[in-house]
Write a protein that holds these residues in place. Structure first.
Motif, PDB file in Angstrom:
ATOM      1  N   ASP A  51       0.871  -1.186   0.000  1.00 25.35           N
ATOM      2  CA  ASP A  51       0.000   0.000   0.000  1.00 25.35           C
ATOM      3  C   ASP A  51       0.900   1.226   0.000  1.00 25.35           C
ATOM      4  O   ASP A  51       1.836   1.316   0.803  1.00 25.35           O
TER       5      ASP A  51
ATOM      6  N   ALA B 252      -0.200   0.938   5.300  1.00 22.88           N
ATOM      7  CA  ALA B 252       0.663  -0.237   5.219  1.00 22.88           C
ATOM      8  C   ALA B 252       1.025  -0.722   6.620  1.00 22.88           C
ATOM      9  O   ALA B 252       1.008  -1.932   6.913  1.00 22.88           O
TER      10      ALA B 252
ATOM     11  N   THR C  75       5.621   0.018   0.455  1.00 20.03           N
ATOM     12  CA  THR C  75       4.793   1.138  -0.008  1.00 20.03           C
ATOM     13  C   THR C  75       5.015   1.418  -1.481  1.00 20.03           C
ATOM     14  O   THR C  75       4.394   2.321  -2.040  1.00 20.03           O
TER      15      THR C  75
ATOM     16  N   THR D  88      -2.763  -6.251  -2.044  1.00 23.69           N
ATOM     17  CA  THR D  88      -2.291  -5.002  -2.645  1.00 23.69           C
ATOM     18  C   THR D  88      -3.412  -3.982  -2.739  1.00 23.69           C
ATOM     19  O   THR D  88      -4.573  -4.331  -2.964  1.00 23.69           O
ATOM     20  N   ASP D  89      -3.031  -2.727  -2.565  1.00 20.78           N
ATOM     21  CA  ASP D  89      -3.965  -1.618  -2.786  1.00 20.78           C
ATOM     22  C   ASP D  89      -4.221  -1.507  -4.286  1.00 20.78           C
ATOM     23  O   ASP D  89      -3.406  -1.929  -5.111  1.00 20.78           O
TER      24      ASP D  89
ATOM     25  N   LYS E  83     -12.050  -0.525   1.510  1.00 25.98           N
ATOM     26  CA  LYS E  83     -11.491   0.293   2.585  1.00 25.98           C
ATOM     27  C   LYS E  83     -12.587   1.150   3.196  1.00 25.98           C
ATOM     28  O   LYS E  83     -13.587   1.449   2.525  1.00 25.98           O
TER      29      LYS E  83
END
Length: 634
Positions: free
Chosen positions: A514, A520, A538, A559-560, A610
């Motif tokens: 992230d 993160a 990151t 993963t973002d 999120k």
């Protein structure tokens, strides 16, 4: 006895006009029918050549059947118009022992009725062909066994070449090596050989530019065989208009939703300020206690509850504003109505009082976002009518059984159980001259810039799509009442499965990516406390490089979605190309790019919305690692 009848009597009894000619075509005998036809006596025509006595000419006809029969040595005939009538003239030669013409038997049979029938048939055929050729549609017939075309109208002839070489229709018309898709399963005759019903289907042409409505059926042809009649009508204009209408409606619905969002802005801001006040205030108190070496779980609980409220509010806003197709499903209107009134209360002036009587928890088939849109539209219209002088907004929700007579008051409704929602105000009311027009698109009595004029039209369309109806009553100076009926599909609350409080643990190695360092670190702390070994980055590029060095070192990648340089879906694709068996979870706050098609194409195992909550995250991780496919969280 017939053998004893005189020859002349038999000859004269024949209705056909008959005469006997010598080799030089002179009349040597005729019956009474010939005399009547020529309006003379036998004595006056005997000895005269047939062309003179019958045709009134001084020479033999160019197409004289006597001459042709002498050459062919058989009967010859032709059609002749005589005295406004049509005759079939036939000549049979008779030969002597040396093969020379001895005489001709010349017969004239009146076939005027046959000629008229043939002319009528030709005219009918020509009329039918003219009609078929004037129809702006593809029409053709093919043999039911060989599929070879046996008829085409002008529209079809303009498309294909004249030389079809007895090829089946799919090759002759469309240059294919096998039957067309929509024709392969056509059953035009049943097991007994009788024609089945008309087959109808819609399909696009090979170029994908035109839509056609195809009609196929078996008909009996003129020779008695069964043939396939095909009629294809170009419906592209209708389909494109329908597509344009859907797109226009979608844009109008979106515009109206955005208008409702604008009304909600005050209520949303009010709620967010309250939420942020709780988060900031209790966080400061918890930090003070922590600095003094104390702990107050109650303060932390307040922060968590405020965060949950904020997440739900953000989800509502995103869902409400998202441009997606409506999805009708069993829902309760009660919680939607309560939430809408809660947000509306903060945006209305204090001079407007809200009274609610929400008593029904029945379930209807509808899209919750659209129902929210209807509620907000009716309530904001009501508040607009009372904004100058204030008043009372009354909202009620209850079940009502409509009889057949009561249902007839609302177009489209039938007797049955309905959810009845009433929105009433004490505002200025609606002018009787405008009452019948309030549901018309773009009709509005508001000042320019205050509304699109689409709100009530969209609301009515939504309710009608649910099988319901909208009624309105208004008295100028006293107020307006809108009544909505939605058919009930079941009673009581739907069953909701509660999440298990216990969060499963594990010991696997997880790569967590992230670009936001705090997030993160948050993901690392959450999963480490559940027992997992964590590697956190990151940078998606660095995470990919690390994975390339040791692809077998990890059991799961989280993963973002939105990251600089390389997005989450691109990272997942690169990782899965290196190791197709590794499970991948994507986290996202809001992204139109995340679609079910993308998830299926890449092989993503789960999608988590999120802000991250440890319970949801822990359960999703455990399910994915155990080979299960968790329910989508977005």
């Amino acid at each position: 006895m017939i053998d004893e009848l005189p020859w002349q009597e038999i000859f004269d009894a024949i209705n056909d006009a008959i005469c006997v000619l010598d080799p030089r075509h002179r009349i040597i005998k005729c019956n009474q029918a010939m005399c009547r036809l020529l309006k003379t006596t036998e004595s006056r025509i005997v000895g005269r050549p047939c062309w003179e006595a019958i045709h009134g000419t001084d020479r033999m006809l160019a197409d004289c059947p006597c001459r042709r029969s002498a050459a062919s040595r058989r009967r010859e005939s032709f059609n002749l118009k005589f005295d406004q009538r049509w005759f079939e003239v036939s000549v049979a030669p008779s030969f002597d022992e040396e093969g020379q013409v001895q005489r001709y038997v010349h017969v004239m049979r009146d076939v005027s009725h046959l000629a008229h029938e043939e002319l009528a048939l030709r005219e009918t055929r020509q009329t039918l062909l003219t009609i078929l050729d004037s129809i702006d549609a593809i029409i053709y017939a093919t043999d039911l066994e060989t599929h070879v075309p046996i008829f085409m109208n002008r529209h079809m002839r303009d498309i294909v070449s004249d030389d079809l070489n007895n090829q089946p229709c799919w090759k002759a018309f469309y240059h294919r090596d096998e039957p067309c898709t929509h024709c392969r399963d056509l059953q035009l005759l049943d097991a007994q050989g009788n024609p089945t019903d008309l087959h109808v289907c819609e399909a696009m042409n090979d170029e994908g530019t035109r839509w056609f409505l195809h009609h196929d059926r078996a008909i009996k042809w003129v020779n008695g065989r069964w043939v396939r009649l095909h009629v294809a009508t170009d419906i592209s204009a209708v389909k494109f208009l329908e597509q344009e209408r859907r797109q226009t409606e979608a844009r109008l619905r979106q515009a109206q939703k955005m208008e409702a969002i604008g009304v909600l802005a005050g209520g949303i801001a009010h709620d967010f300020n309250n939420i942020l006040s709780a988060i900031l205030g209790f966080s400061e108190l918890a930090l003070d206690d922590a600095n003094r070496g104390q702990s107050n779980p109650a303060f932390i609980g307040q922060v968590l509850r405020a965060g949950e409220r904020a997440r739900e509010l953000v989800q509502q806003i995103l869902t409400f504003s998202r441009q997606t197709e409506s999805e009708a499903k069993p829902i309760q209107v009660q919680p939607i109505l309560k939430e809408a009134l809660k947000l509306l209360r903060a945006s209305l002036p204090s001079t407007i009082e809200i009274e609610s009587a929400i008593q029904c928890d029945a379930v209807v088939q509808a899209d919750p976002i659209q129902i929210h849109q209807v509620i907000m539209n009716l309530c904001t219209n009501a508040s607009h009518a009372m904004r100058q002088c204030g008043g009372r907004l009354e909202v009620s929700l209850r079940e009502e059984a409509l009889s057949g007579e009561e249902a007839q008051k609302y177009p489209g409704l039938q007797a049955g159980r309905y959810l009845k929602m009433v929105v009433a105000d004490t505002g200025h009311g609606i002018d009787p001259n405008n009452l019948e027009r309030i549901f018309d698109p773009y009709f509005t009595t508001k000042e320019k810039g205050e509304g699109t004029g689409m709100g009530l039209a969209v609301a009515q369309g939504i309710v009608h799509a649910c099988g319901g109806a909208v009624g309105v009553a208004s008295t100028p100076g006293k107020g307006t009442t809108f009544t909505i009926f939605l058919p009930i599909i079941q009673q009581g609350s739907p069953v909701h499965m509660s999440h298990e409080n216990l969060v499963p643990i594990g010991r696997e190695h997880i790569l967590f990516v992230d670009d936001e360092a705090p997030l993160a670190e948050l993901g690392k702390e959450m999963l480490e406390r559940l027992g997992y070994r964590m590697t956190v980055h990151t940078s998606s590029a660095k995470a990919l490089y690390l994975f390339e060095q040791q692809p077998d070192a990890y059991d799961l990648v989280i993963t973002d979605m939105t990251m600089p340089g390389m997005t989450g879906d691109a990272l997942a694709e690169r990782i899965l190309a290196l190791r197709p068996d590794i499970p991948v979870i994507i986290c996202t706050g809001y992204s139109e790019k995340v679609t079910q098609e993308m998830i299926d194409r890449l092989g993503i195992r789960a999608l988590i919305r999120k802000p991250l909550v440890r319970g949801d995250l822990g359960r999703a991780v455990r399910q994915v690692l155990d080979g299960e496919r968790p329910a989508p969280i977005i």
